[in-house]
Design an enzyme around this catalytic site. Structure first.
Site, PDB file in Angstrom:
ATOM      1  N   TYR A 186     -11.211 -50.166 -26.358  1.00  0.00           N
ATOM      2  CA  TYR A 186     -10.499 -48.875 -26.371  1.00  0.00           C
ATOM      3  C   TYR A 186     -10.938 -48.032 -27.575  1.00  0.00           C
ATOM      4  O   TYR A 186     -11.230 -46.834 -27.440  1.00  0.00           O
ATOM      5  CB  TYR A 186      -8.996 -49.150 -26.411  1.00  0.00           C
ATOM      6  CG  TYR A 186      -8.119 -47.925 -26.323  1.00  0.00           C
ATOM      7  CD1 TYR A 186      -7.894 -47.280 -25.109  1.00  0.00           C
ATOM      8  CD2 TYR A 186      -7.484 -47.420 -27.459  1.00  0.00           C
ATOM      9  CE1 TYR A 186      -7.063 -46.164 -25.026  1.00  0.00           C
ATOM     10  CE2 TYR A 186      -6.659 -46.308 -27.384  1.00  0.00           C
ATOM     11  CZ  TYR A 186      -6.458 -45.681 -26.165  1.00  0.00           C
ATOM     12  OH  TYR A 186      -5.631 -44.575 -26.102  1.00  0.00           O
ATOM     13  N   LYS A 238     -12.794 -44.400 -27.510  1.00  0.00           N
ATOM     14  CA  LYS A 238     -12.189 -43.197 -28.092  1.00  0.00           C
ATOM     15  C   LYS A 238     -13.035 -42.645 -29.240  1.00  0.00           C
ATOM     16  O   LYS A 238     -13.030 -41.426 -29.478  1.00  0.00           O
ATOM     17  CB  LYS A 238     -10.754 -43.490 -28.549  1.00  0.00           C
ATOM     18  CG  LYS A 238      -9.811 -43.818 -27.389  1.00  0.00           C
ATOM     19  CD  LYS A 238      -9.714 -42.655 -26.395  1.00  0.00           C
ATOM     20  CE  LYS A 238      -8.691 -42.884 -25.306  1.00  0.00           C
ATOM     21  NZ  LYS A 238      -8.618 -41.763 -24.355  1.00  0.00           N
TER      22      LYS A 238
HETATM   23  P1  NAP Z   1      -0.610 -43.507 -18.944  1.00  0.00           P
HETATM   24  O1  NAP Z   1       0.826 -43.161 -18.968  1.00  0.00           O
HETATM   25  O2  NAP Z   1      -1.013 -44.934 -18.781  1.00  0.00           O
HETATM   26  O3  NAP Z   1      -1.331 -42.599 -17.810  1.00  0.00           O
HETATM   27  C1  NAP Z   1      -2.704 -42.739 -17.604  1.00  0.00           C
HETATM   28  C2  NAP Z   1      -3.144 -41.692 -16.636  1.00  0.00           C
HETATM   29  O4  NAP Z   1      -4.578 -41.805 -16.468  1.00  0.00           O
HETATM   30  C3  NAP Z   1      -2.530 -41.847 -15.256  1.00  0.00           C
HETATM   31  O5  NAP Z   1      -2.291 -40.578 -14.718  1.00  0.00           O
HETATM   32  C4  NAP Z   1      -3.632 -42.564 -14.485  1.00  0.00           C
HETATM   33  O6  NAP Z   1      -3.578 -42.327 -13.077  1.00  0.00           O
HETATM   34  C5  NAP Z   1      -4.853 -41.907 -15.068  1.00  0.00           C
HETATM   35  N1  NAP Z   1      -6.079 -42.666 -14.820  1.00  0.00           N
HETATM   36  C6  NAP Z   1      -6.349 -43.937 -15.193  1.00  0.00           C
HETATM   37  N2  NAP Z   1      -7.572 -44.294 -14.752  1.00  0.00           N
HETATM   38  C7  NAP Z   1      -8.092 -43.202 -14.102  1.00  0.00           C
HETATM   39  C8  NAP Z   1      -9.296 -42.948 -13.420  1.00  0.00           C
HETATM   40  N3  NAP Z   1     -10.258 -43.884 -13.327  1.00  0.00           N
HETATM   41  N4  NAP Z   1      -9.489 -41.730 -12.858  1.00  0.00           N
HETATM   42  C9  NAP Z   1      -8.520 -40.764 -12.923  1.00  0.00           C
HETATM   43  N5  NAP Z   1      -7.341 -40.972 -13.558  1.00  0.00           N
HETATM   44  C10 NAP Z   1      -7.133 -42.174 -14.134  1.00  0.00           C
HETATM   45  O7  NAP Z   1      -1.342 -43.015 -20.287  1.00  0.00           O
HETATM   46  P2  NAP Z   1      -0.868 -41.986 -21.417  1.00  0.00           P
HETATM   47  O8  NAP Z   1      -0.176 -42.759 -22.459  1.00  0.00           O
HETATM   48  O9  NAP Z   1      -0.245 -40.813 -20.813  1.00  0.00           O
HETATM   49  O10 NAP Z   1      -2.302 -41.602 -22.043  1.00  0.00           O
HETATM   50  C11 NAP Z   1      -3.012 -40.475 -21.627  1.00  0.00           C
HETATM   51  C12 NAP Z   1      -4.252 -40.358 -22.498  1.00  0.00           C
HETATM   52  O11 NAP Z   1      -3.874 -40.293 -23.872  1.00  0.00           O
HETATM   53  C13 NAP Z   1      -5.202 -41.551 -22.378  1.00  0.00           C
HETATM   54  O12 NAP Z   1      -6.539 -41.112 -22.491  1.00  0.00           O
HETATM   55  C14 NAP Z   1      -4.842 -42.381 -23.577  1.00  0.00           C
HETATM   56  O13 NAP Z   1      -5.899 -43.216 -23.979  1.00  0.00           O
HETATM   57  C15 NAP Z   1      -4.528 -41.314 -24.594  1.00  0.00           C
HETATM   58  N6  NAP Z   1      -3.684 -41.774 -25.687  1.00  0.00           N
HETATM   59  C16 NAP Z   1      -2.425 -42.236 -25.438  1.00  0.00           C
HETATM   60  C17 NAP Z   1      -1.647 -42.659 -26.504  1.00  0.00           C
HETATM   61  C18 NAP Z   1      -0.248 -43.174 -26.326  1.00  0.00           C
HETATM   62  O14 NAP Z   1       0.325 -43.627 -27.315  1.00  0.00           O
HETATM   63  N7  NAP Z   1       0.333 -43.123 -25.142  1.00  0.00           N
HETATM   64  C19 NAP Z   1      -2.180 -42.637 -27.805  1.00  0.00           C
HETATM   65  C20 NAP Z   1      -3.463 -42.155 -28.000  1.00  0.00           C
HETATM   66  C21 NAP Z   1      -4.210 -41.721 -26.935  1.00  0.00           C
HETATM   67  P3  NAP Z   1      -2.957 -43.450 -12.070  1.00  0.00           P
HETATM   68  O15 NAP Z   1      -1.472 -43.329 -12.169  1.00  0.00           O
HETATM   69  O16 NAP Z   1      -3.515 -43.059 -10.741  1.00  0.00           O
HETATM   70  O17 NAP Z   1      -3.438 -44.770 -12.552  1.00  0.00           O
END
Ligand code: NAP
Length: 254
Positions: A162, A166
């Site tokens: 990861y 990133k």
């Molecule tokens: P999440 O709740 O797990 O949601 C992930 C989203 O990505 C879902 O809509 C999922 O769709 C979609 N996705 C996964 N694989 C995909 C693919 N191959 N093609 C198209 N869509 C795909 O994640 P989140 O926490 O909202 O995170 C969103 C972004 O922010 C990510 O890039 C994550 O790495 C980043 N981020 C998050 C955090 C945190 O603390 N939450 C911190 C830093 C960065 P499905 O429902 O169809 O699987």
């Protein structure tokens, strides 16, 4: 296709926007007047994406569509951007938000877990940037916002795949910001800290407590905290900001 001020209405594609941070971003952009293409990874999650698209149209008076596309596949990423272009006549904003984790310590991390995370988080971002940049360069206007993470800057035990993905997103963003600047297309990365979504729900209570201790504000962030920054970077006012990495982390990386 004009709004009240006769300016073309801007259109945005937000990957991974059926839930979590992407959902908040899609809603925020729609409330700011953008037509929005909601995306999810597969047909399985399409009902949630369609429900959000309907909510956006009902609440915000803009156009919305929902497209299932796996961004890790270049043809699906291309089809996603082209579907938005066909529906809205423009692609002004691309938010590369889709992301996954497959955590594990280096010694135990399987090769397929490394590949899967790089494929979605880094190659998926590349695929969508490539497809959208074609449209944006022709328009002489574009805003690309790529979702990185504080982990991509500082690393994190148990997240070699990861963190690498990133960090890669940051390098990709800086490279394309230089390539696209002359066409009035900006590219920036947003680096969230720990935000309350399904992704962080997967962590144990003990892990969440340990993380909260490291955050100056002593709480996890909300998806809306990230969406507000994305909305600004997607706006016309942010036109002189490019190649930057901006943390939204409650002071975690201080
Ligand atoms: P999440 O709740 O797990 O949601 C992930 C989203 O990505 C879902 O809509 C999922 O769709 C979609 N996705 C996964 N694989 C995909 C693919 N191959 N093609 C198209 N869509 C795909 O994640 P989140 O926490 O909202 O995170 C969103 C972004 O922010 C990510 O890039 C994550 O790495 C980043 N981020 C998050 C955090 C945190 O603390 N939450 C911190 C830093 C960065 P499905 O429902 O169809 O699987």
């Amino acid at each position: 296709m004009t709004n009240d001020t006769e300016q073309p209405r801007r259109a945005a594609v937000v990957t991974g926007s059926n839930r979590g941070i992407g959902r908040a971003v899609a809603l925020d952009l729609a409330r700011a007047g953008f037509d929005v293409c909601v995306n999810c990874s597969s047909e399985r999650s399409l009902p949630a994406a369609q429900e959000l698209a309907s909510q956006i149209e009902d609440e915000c008076g803009v156009r919305a569509l929902a497209i299932a596309a796996n961004v890790a596949e270049s043809d699906e990423a291309h089809a996603l951007v082209e579907a938005a272009y066909r529906a809205f006549g423009r692609v002004d904003v691309l938010v590369n938000n889709a992301g996954i984790t497959r955590d594990g310590l280096l010694a135990r991390m399987k090769e397929e877990d490394f590949d899967a995370v790089i494929d979605v988080n880094l190659k998926g971002t590349f695929n969508c940037c490539k497809a959208a940049a074609q449209r944006m360069c022709k328009q002489r206007y574009g805003r690309i916002v790529n979702m990185s993470s504080v982990v991509g800057v500082s690393g994190n035990a148990g997240q070699a795949n990861y963190a690498a993905s990133k960090a890669g997103v940051i390098g990709l963003t800086k490279a394309i910001s230089r390539e696209l600047a002359g066409r009035n297309v900006t590219a920036n990365a947003v680096a969230p800290g720990f935000i309350a979504t399904d992704m962080t729900d997967a962590l144990s209570e003990k892990q969440q407590q340990a993380i909260t201790e490291r955050i100056a504000m002593k709480r996890l962030g909300e998806a809306e905290d990230v969406a507000a920054l994305v909305r600004f970077l997607a706006s016309e006012e942010a036109g002189y900001i490019t190649g930057q990495v901006i943390c939204v982390d409650g002071g975690m990386s201080l």
